[in-house]
Design a protein around this motif. Structure first.
Motif, PDB file in Angstrom:
ATOM      1  N   PHE A 276       0.853  -1.213   0.000  1.00 33.20           N
ATOM      2  CA  PHE A 276       0.000   0.000   0.000  1.00 33.20           C
ATOM      3  C   PHE A 276       0.879   1.250   0.000  1.00 33.20           C
ATOM      4  O   PHE A 276       2.104   1.154   0.092  1.00 33.20           O
ATOM      5  N   ASP A 277       0.242   2.424  -0.068  1.00 34.39           N
ATOM      6  CA  ASP A 277       1.000   3.677   0.026  1.00 34.39           C
ATOM      7  C   ASP A 277       1.382   3.866   1.500  1.00 34.39           C
ATOM      8  O   ASP A 277       0.594   4.382   2.306  1.00 34.39           O
ATOM      9  N   LEU A 278       2.578   3.418   1.812  1.00 39.99           N
ATOM     10  CA  LEU A 278       3.024   3.363   3.210  1.00 39.99           C
ATOM     11  C   LEU A 278       4.190   4.328   3.405  1.00 39.99           C
ATOM     12  O   LEU A 278       5.102   4.366   2.602  1.00 39.99           O
ATOM     13  N   ASP A 279       4.142   5.096   4.492  1.00 41.61           N
ATOM     14  CA  ASP A 279       5.210   6.060   4.764  1.00 41.61           C
ATOM     15  C   ASP A 279       5.708   5.821   6.187  1.00 41.61           C
ATOM     16  O   ASP A 279       4.921   5.911   7.139  1.00 41.61           O
ATOM     17  N   ASP A 280       6.988   5.497   6.339  1.00 40.60           N
ATOM     18  CA  ASP A 280       7.501   5.386   7.708  1.00 40.60           C
ATOM     19  C   ASP A 280       8.697   6.288   7.938  1.00 40.60           C
ATOM     20  O   ASP A 280       9.508   6.053   8.840  1.00 40.60           O
TER      21      ASP A 280
ATOM     22  N   GLN B 298       5.691  11.953  11.986  1.00 39.22           N
ATOM     23  CA  GLN B 298       5.415  12.861  13.101  1.00 39.22           C
ATOM     24  C   GLN B 298       4.466  13.986  12.664  1.00 39.22           C
ATOM     25  O   GLN B 298       3.501  14.303  13.365  1.00 39.22           O
ATOM     26  N   GLN B 299       4.734  14.531  11.468  1.00 39.79           N
ATOM     27  CA  GLN B 299       3.844  15.594  10.945  1.00 39.79           C
ATOM     28  C   GLN B 299       2.399  15.116  10.845  1.00 39.79           C
ATOM     29  O   GLN B 299       1.469  15.799  11.238  1.00 39.79           O
ATOM     30  N   LYS B 300       2.249  13.910  10.314  1.00 40.39           N
ATOM     31  CA  LYS B 300       0.893  13.383  10.089  1.00 40.39           C
ATOM     32  C   LYS B 300       0.265  12.834  11.369  1.00 40.39           C
ATOM     33  O   LYS B 300      -0.859  12.357  11.365  1.00 40.39           O
ATOM     34  N   SER B 301       1.025  12.866  12.448  1.00 38.04           N
ATOM     35  CA  SER B 301       0.477  12.438  13.749  1.00 38.04           C
ATOM     36  C   SER B 301      -0.021  13.628  14.551  1.00 38.04           C
ATOM     37  O   SER B 301      -0.416  13.492  15.705  1.00 38.04           O
TER      38      SER B 301
ATOM     39  N   PHE C  73       3.617   4.517  11.609  1.00 37.10           N
ATOM     40  CA  PHE C  73       3.681   4.705  10.167  1.00 37.10           C
ATOM     41  C   PHE C  73       2.361   5.286   9.679  1.00 37.10           C
ATOM     42  O   PHE C  73       1.367   5.284  10.408  1.00 37.10           O
ATOM     43  N   VAL C  74       2.412   5.787   8.444  1.00 35.14           N
ATOM     44  CA  VAL C  74       1.204   6.352   7.834  1.00 35.14           C
ATOM     45  C   VAL C  74       0.859   5.483   6.637  1.00 35.14           C
ATOM     46  O   VAL C  74       1.737   5.162   5.829  1.00 35.14           O
ATOM     47  N   VAL C  75      -0.392   5.099   6.527  1.00 37.65           N
ATOM     48  CA  VAL C  75      -0.805   4.320   5.358  1.00 37.65           C
ATOM     49  C   VAL C  75      -2.025   5.004   4.740  1.00 37.65           C
ATOM     50  O   VAL C  75      -2.942   5.404   5.445  1.00 37.65           O
ATOM     51  N   ALA C  76      -1.969   5.174   3.407  1.00 34.10           N
ATOM     52  CA  ALA C  76      -3.022   5.943   2.729  1.00 34.10           C
ATOM     53  C   ALA C  76      -3.755   5.075   1.706  1.00 34.10           C
ATOM     54  O   ALA C  76      -3.216   4.797   0.624  1.00 34.10           O
ATOM     55  N   PRO C  77      -4.965   4.617   2.056  1.00 31.04           N
ATOM     56  CA  PRO C  77      -5.719   3.761   1.124  1.00 31.04           C
ATOM     57  C   PRO C  77      -6.169   4.535  -0.106  1.00 31.04           C
ATOM     58  O   PRO C  77      -6.432   5.730  -0.023  1.00 31.04           O
ATOM     59  N   ARG C  78      -6.265   3.820  -1.219  1.00 31.83           N
ATOM     60  CA  ARG C  78      -6.715   4.454  -2.466  1.00 31.83           C
ATOM     61  C   ARG C  78      -8.182   4.165  -2.744  1.00 31.83           C
ATOM     62  O   ARG C  78      -8.763   4.751  -3.663  1.00 31.83           O
TER      63      ARG C  78
ATOM     64  N   GLY D 202       0.078   5.235  19.356  1.00 33.04           N
ATOM     65  CA  GLY D 202       0.925   4.902  18.206  1.00 33.04           C
ATOM     66  C   GLY D 202       0.171   4.066  17.179  1.00 33.04           C
ATOM     67  O   GLY D 202      -1.041   4.151  17.047  1.00 33.04           O
ATOM     68  N   GLY D 203       0.914   3.245  16.438  1.00 36.94           N
ATOM     69  CA  GLY D 203       0.290   2.395  15.419  1.00 36.94           C
ATOM     70  C   GLY D 203       0.168   3.127  14.089  1.00 36.94           C
ATOM     71  O   GLY D 203       0.987   3.976  13.746  1.00 36.94           O
ATOM     72  N   ALA D 204      -0.908   2.781  13.364  1.00 39.28           N
ATOM     73  CA  ALA D 204      -1.078   3.308  12.008  1.00 39.28           C
ATOM     74  C   ALA D 204      -1.887   4.600  12.003  1.00 39.28           C
ATOM     75  O   ALA D 204      -2.909   4.703  12.678  1.00 39.28           O
ATOM     76  N   VAL D 205      -1.410   5.569  11.230  1.00 38.97           N
ATOM     77  CA  VAL D 205      -2.230   6.739  10.911  1.00 38.97           C
ATOM     78  C   VAL D 205      -2.815   6.441   9.535  1.00 38.97           C
ATOM     79  O   VAL D 205      -2.067   6.222   8.576  1.00 38.97           O
ATOM     80  N   LEU D 206      -4.129   6.372   9.439  1.00 35.23           N
ATOM     81  CA  LEU D 206      -4.791   6.039   8.166  1.00 35.23           C
ATOM     82  C   LEU D 206      -5.167   7.348   7.475  1.00 35.23           C
ATOM     83  O   LEU D 206      -6.142   8.002   7.846  1.00 35.23           O
ATOM     84  N   HIS D 207      -4.355   7.714   6.513  1.00 28.80           N
ATOM     85  CA  HIS D 207      -4.494   9.032   5.875  1.00 28.80           C
ATOM     86  C   HIS D 207      -5.449   8.903   4.686  1.00 28.80           C
ATOM     87  O   HIS D 207      -5.195   8.134   3.759  1.00 28.80           O
TER      88      HIS D 207
END
Ligand code: FAD
Length: 464
Positions: free
Chosen positions: A15-19, A25-28, A49-54, A91-96
């Motif tokens: 997936f579109d994953l950003d770690d 930190q910005q997206k948190s 981490f940040v994960v962004a579903p399409r 913590g955990g996943a930020v679902l953007h």
């Protein structure tokens, strides 16, 4: 419950994953720093981490993987919420939701969009078809529809349509549950309140249907008044006059425009309290007439007449919670409260608060029409912050001595924010949609402490 973060991250690699530590930190973070209390309390909060579903299908896959590895998931729209709502406390996943921004359909009276659609894009698309939104937050330039429904409460349009709690303002919410095999649930009617203003603790909203109305030809108007009581009386007169079509009504005591509304300063009278309004072009004559009936009041600015070459922001960007932002940009010691003054003795209360708190509490009202049709002034005063202790003391004094109801914005949980008490319907829905308690953990006290009760005697806006 221990999360298997590494296995989860590996399973999400497609997936579109950003770690990247900096962007995670910005997206948190959101606008939690509005509150000096939350600024200190939440400064170290960060997702893994940040994960962004399409697509919704990807939301389902991602939630299933996070569920399998016991990894918390906190949904993020644009991160403009200001109580740390979108911050992953555990913590955990930020679902953007940034990729899920499509408008799916616009009909004569409704609009359907994905949850990550930006509010101002929705208004623009509606206007291209001669339609407009009923309600949007002053952060419309970046805020998402999902974030507004899950974290917001009201905004521009409140004087016609009240807040998001008014069932007339949301038609349908579609969400995905946090289970081994996530389900899609569609909520309509009364059921919408199970997931609206629930900070994403009981489902990831993927699609929303809202009503739209024929577009109005709106003009922004600023009116100066002798003092805050005069401005408030005038605003009630405008608000209660059905011959004046309006989309927004706000009032400010004079110190606020004097100190913080720099961009509009060339148009404003020094020492004047201010009324900010968005009214229909064909209501301007009626508005001018109402203003003329108030001694000392004068129209200072009309967007159809003035302002060319001044690069002014839209007027709603000095109203709602943008007032606090304007103040903070100039004076970092400012913060705010959300409250209701006793409406049956409003002018007495205004005078008493001015006498007791002076410069520490600067009054700002946003006008809303409740479901029963009554126009009311909701206060978003600026507060000069000196210490956490003094802020608590101030809130206590406002409630006990001045009969003011305070909805404390310096709290991270749904319940303590004071907008409502423990909501059994939302809690029950969470039990069905997120049995492991992985969605935005830490935001719903009732989940971990079902017996939690607010302070006795405390008044809540939405008792149900
Ligand atoms: P976020 O901040 O990203 O999220 C808000 C909450 O919703 C979080 O708990 C998040 O987890 C949850 N969430 C987001 N997307 C989803 C989803 N798809 N499914 C489930 N949960 C989700 N608010 C108002 O109501 N009216 C105003 O006029 C207003 N003015 C503001 C002015 C300023 C300057 C600021 C800083 C804030 C203001 N706010 C206002 C608060 C905020 O901007 C709005 O509530 C906005 O709509 C939030 O949208 P967002 O996309 O930024 O949501």
């Amino acid at each position: 419950m221990t999360s298997d973060l590494e296995a989860c991250r590996a399973a999400l690699a497609r997936f579109d994953l950003d770690d990247n530590a900096r962007t995670v930190q910005q997206k948190s973070r959101d606008f939690y720093w509005y509150s000096p209390i939350l600024k200190e309390q939440l400064k170290d909060v960060c997702g893994d981490f940040v994960v962004a579903p399409r697509s919704e299908a990807e939301v389902i896959e991602i939630l299933s993987i996070c569920h399998a590895h016991d990894v918390p998931v906190t949904v993020r729209g644009a991160g403009t919420g200001n109580y740390g709502q979108a911050m992953p406390l555990h913590g955990g996943a930020v679902l953007h939701m940034k990729h899920m921004d499509r408008i799916l359909s616009i009909g004569d009276d409704h609009l359907v969009a994905e949850a990550g659609a930006v509010m101002s894009h929705l208004e623009k698309a509606a206007r291209e078809r001669g339609l407009e939104l009923r309600l949007f937050p002053s952060t419309t330039a970046t805020a998402t529809l999902g974030g507004f429904i899950a974290g917001g409460s009201s905004g521009v349009g409140a004087i016609r349509w009240g807040g998001l709690r008014n069932p007339a303002n949301i038609r349908r919410v579609r969400l995905v549950t946090m289970e081994a095999e996530p389900r899609i649930v569609e909520l309509t009617g009364e059921d919408i309140s199970k997931a609206a203003h629930a900070y994403g603790v009981n489902g990831v909203i993927t699609e929303i249907e809202i009503p739209v109305d024929p577009a109005g030809d709106w003009v922004e108007v600023l009116v100066g008044a002798a003092d805050f009581s005069a401005a408030t009386r005038l605003t009630f007169a405008i608000g209660e006059n059905d011959a004046i079509g309006k989309r927004m009504l706000s009032t400010f005591e004079s110190a606020i425009p004097d100190r913080y509304f720099n961009r509009h300063a060339p148009f404003l009278g020094k020492g004047e309290a201010l009324v900010a309004a968005i009214v229909l072009r064909d209501s301007l004559a009626a508005l001018e007439e109402t203003v003329a009936g108030t001694p000392g009041a004068a129209v200072r600015f009309r967007s159809d007449r003035d302002g060319e070459g001044h690069r002014l922001p839209p007027v709603y960007e000095i109203c709602w919670n943008h007032t606090t932002l304007r103040a903070l940009k100039i004076d970092p010691s400012m913060t705010y409260l959300q409250m209701m003054l006793p409406q049956d003795d409003l002018y007495g209360a205004i005078a008493r608060l001015g006498e007791a708190f002076g410069d520490e509490l600067l009054l700002h009202f946003e006008f809303t029409r409740f479901v029963d049709g009554k126009v009311a002034a909701v206060a978003l005063p600026l507060v000069r912050y000196t210490s956490a202790g003094r802020l608590e003391e101030l809130i206590g004094l406002l409630e006990t001595r001045f009969g003011v109801t305070v909805f404390n914005p310096h709290r991270v949980t749904l319940e303590e924010g004071g907008m409502k008490r423990t909501d059994p319907a939302q809690l029950d829905f969470k039990r069905q949609t997120d049995p492991k308690g992985l969605l935005n953990p830490g935001k719903m006290i009732a989940w971990t402490h079902p017996d939690w009760v607010p302070e006795p005697g405390r008044v809540f806006l939405f008792n149900r």
